[in-house]
Design a protein around this motif. Structure first.
Motif, PDB file in Angstrom:
ATOM      1  N   THR A 100       0.750  -1.246   0.018  1.00  0.00           N
ATOM      2  CA  THR A 100       0.045  -0.005   0.139  1.00  0.00           C
ATOM      3  C   THR A 100       0.974   1.120  -0.018  1.00  0.00           C
ATOM      4  OG1 THR A 100      -1.757  -1.155   1.058  1.00  0.00           O
ATOM      5  CG2 THR A 100      -1.767   1.294   1.215  1.00  0.00           C
ATOM      6  N   ARG A 101       2.032   1.235   0.619  1.00  0.00           N
ATOM      7  CA  ARG A 101       2.702   2.418   0.867  1.00  0.00           C
ATOM      8  C   ARG A 101       3.456   2.601  -0.455  1.00  0.00           C
ATOM      9  NH1 ARG A 101       4.783   6.744   0.871  1.00  0.00           N
ATOM     10  NH2 ARG A 101       6.515   7.584   2.295  1.00  0.00           N
ATOM     11  N   ILE A 102       3.861   1.641  -1.072  1.00  0.00           N
ATOM     12  CA  ILE A 102       4.696   1.805  -2.472  1.00  0.00           C
ATOM     13  C   ILE A 102       3.622   2.139  -3.479  1.00  0.00           C
ATOM     14  CG2 ILE A 102       6.050   0.635  -4.220  1.00  0.00           C
ATOM     15  CD1 ILE A 102       7.164  -1.029  -1.969  1.00  0.00           C
ATOM     16  N   GLY A 103       2.546   1.620  -3.448  1.00  0.00           N
ATOM     17  CA  GLY A 103       1.304   1.761  -4.412  1.00  0.00           C
ATOM     18  C   GLY A 103       0.842   3.403  -4.280  1.00  0.00           C
ATOM     19  N   THR A 104       0.618   3.872  -3.015  1.00  0.00           N
ATOM     20  CA  THR A 104       0.089   4.997  -2.794  1.00  0.00           C
ATOM     21  C   THR A 104       1.284   6.081  -3.148  1.00  0.00           C
ATOM     22  OG1 THR A 104       0.425   4.934  -0.483  1.00  0.00           O
ATOM     23  CG2 THR A 104      -1.736   4.555  -1.270  1.00  0.00           C
ATOM     24  N   ALA A 105       2.490   5.865  -3.019  1.00  0.00           N
ATOM     25  CA  ALA A 105       3.795   6.816  -3.363  1.00  0.00           C
ATOM     26  C   ALA A 105       3.724   6.968  -4.765  1.00  0.00           C
ATOM     27  CB  ALA A 105       5.143   6.203  -2.683  1.00  0.00           C
ATOM     28  N   ILE A 106       3.682   5.872  -5.523  1.00  0.00           N
ATOM     29  CA  ILE A 106       3.577   6.182  -7.009  1.00  0.00           C
ATOM     30  C   ILE A 106       2.411   6.714  -7.291  1.00  0.00           C
ATOM     31  CG2 ILE A 106       3.296   4.689  -9.192  1.00  0.00           C
ATOM     32  CD1 ILE A 106       4.979   2.311  -7.675  1.00  0.00           C
ATOM     33  N   LEU A 107       1.265   6.346  -7.156  1.00  0.00           N
ATOM     34  CA  LEU A 107       0.032   7.202  -7.350  1.00  0.00           C
ATOM     35  C   LEU A 107       0.031   8.860  -7.186  1.00  0.00           C
ATOM     36  CD1 LEU A 107      -2.881   7.062  -8.367  1.00  0.00           C
ATOM     37  CD2 LEU A 107      -3.754   6.393  -5.851  1.00  0.00           C
ATOM     38  N   GLY A 108       0.590   8.935  -6.002  1.00  0.00           N
ATOM     39  CA  GLY A 108       0.814  10.298  -5.342  1.00  0.00           C
ATOM     40  C   GLY A 108       1.863  11.014  -6.534  1.00  0.00           C
ATOM     41  N   GLY A 109       2.636  10.397  -6.740  1.00  0.00           N
ATOM     42  CA  GLY A 109       3.856  10.936  -7.719  1.00  0.00           C
ATOM     43  C   GLY A 109       3.278  11.342  -9.051  1.00  0.00           C
ATOM     44  N   LEU A 110       2.495  10.355  -9.441  1.00  0.00           N
ATOM     45  CA  LEU A 110       1.741  10.466 -10.919  1.00  0.00           C
ATOM     46  C   LEU A 110       0.878  11.589 -10.612  1.00  0.00           C
ATOM     47  CD1 LEU A 110       1.262   6.719 -11.937  1.00  0.00           C
ATOM     48  CD2 LEU A 110       2.863   8.410 -12.808  1.00  0.00           C
ATOM     49  N   LEU A 111       0.037  11.760  -9.740  1.00  0.00           N
ATOM     50  CA  LEU A 111      -1.000  12.713  -9.512  1.00  0.00           C
ATOM     51  C   LEU A 111      -0.410  14.255  -9.466  1.00  0.00           C
ATOM     52  CD1 LEU A 111      -3.579  11.260  -7.241  1.00  0.00           C
ATOM     53  CD2 LEU A 111      -4.079  11.731  -9.774  1.00  0.00           C
ATOM     54  N   PHE A 112       0.912  13.917  -8.534  1.00  0.00           N
ATOM     55  CA  PHE A 112       1.471  15.127  -8.331  1.00  0.00           C
ATOM     56  C   PHE A 112       2.193  15.762  -9.874  1.00  0.00           C
ATOM     57  CE2 PHE A 112       4.490  18.411  -7.060  1.00  0.00           C
ATOM     58  CZ  PHE A 112       4.000  19.039  -6.105  1.00  0.00           C
ATOM     59  N   GLY A 113       2.544  14.773 -10.678  1.00  0.00           N
ATOM     60  CA  GLY A 113       3.143  15.179 -12.008  1.00  0.00           C
ATOM     61  C   GLY A 113       2.245  15.646 -12.755  1.00  0.00           C
TER      62      GLY A 113
END
Length: 171
Positions: free
Chosen positions: A109-122
């Protein structure tokens, strides 16, 4: 060996402000990071699928005044940040692989949300024409109304979402 304490955040903020002012004085531009990613992404797309760049208005317009990632100062800035962060970690004895997460958050969950957060921020940085450092910090440094609004939106949304996510992280 025990790691050193983190720098005082107020002192770090003052140093960041001085670096930002120095950057504007020397280069005529502010700091930024999303532009470096955009530059590398455009080069990759243009190399792998040049017809896609030609057929996409957004990419085509950006590519018209583009000399490549090695001539983009933001790419060099980000490389310098990574190198500087590594040396800072070595000097503070903090180099190592570690996944920080809350007690209720699994590693996946931590890795998935970090990737999702990075994509949304980008995505948000491209829709807003800049990231936190480019649009908000550099914009505020030159008293841009857009930069002030961007900073208010970033911090306002962070406080709003922190209310919902803090129980996952802290308890």
């Amino acid at each position: 060996m025990k790691s050193k304490a983190y720098m005082n955040p107020y002192l770090a903020g003052i140093i960041l402000g001085l670096v930002l002012l120095g950057t504007i004085y020397i280069t005529g531009r502010g700091l930024g990071a999303s532009g470096a990613v955009k530059s590398v992404a455009l080069s990759t797309i243009t190399e792998l699928a040049p017809e896609h760049t030609e057929n996409t208005t957004y990419l085509k317009e950006y590519a018209e005044n583009y000399d490549g990632p090695l001539k983009n100062w933001l790419v060099w800035e980000v490389i310098g940040v990574v190198i500087g962060a590594f040396f800072s970690g070595v000097l503070s004895n903090r180099v190592g692989l570690q996944l920080e997460r809350g007690a209720k958050v699994s590693e996946i969950t931590r890795i998935g949300t970090a990737i999702l957060g990075g994509l949304l921020f980008g995505l948000g940085s491209q829709l807003g024409r800049g990231c936190t450092s480019g649009s908000a910090l550099s914009g505020m440094a030159v008293m841009s109304f857009g930069g002030i609004i961007t900073m208010m939106a970033i911090f306002g949304s962070a406080y709003a979402f922190a209310y919902f996510f803090r129980n996952l992280w802290l308890k």
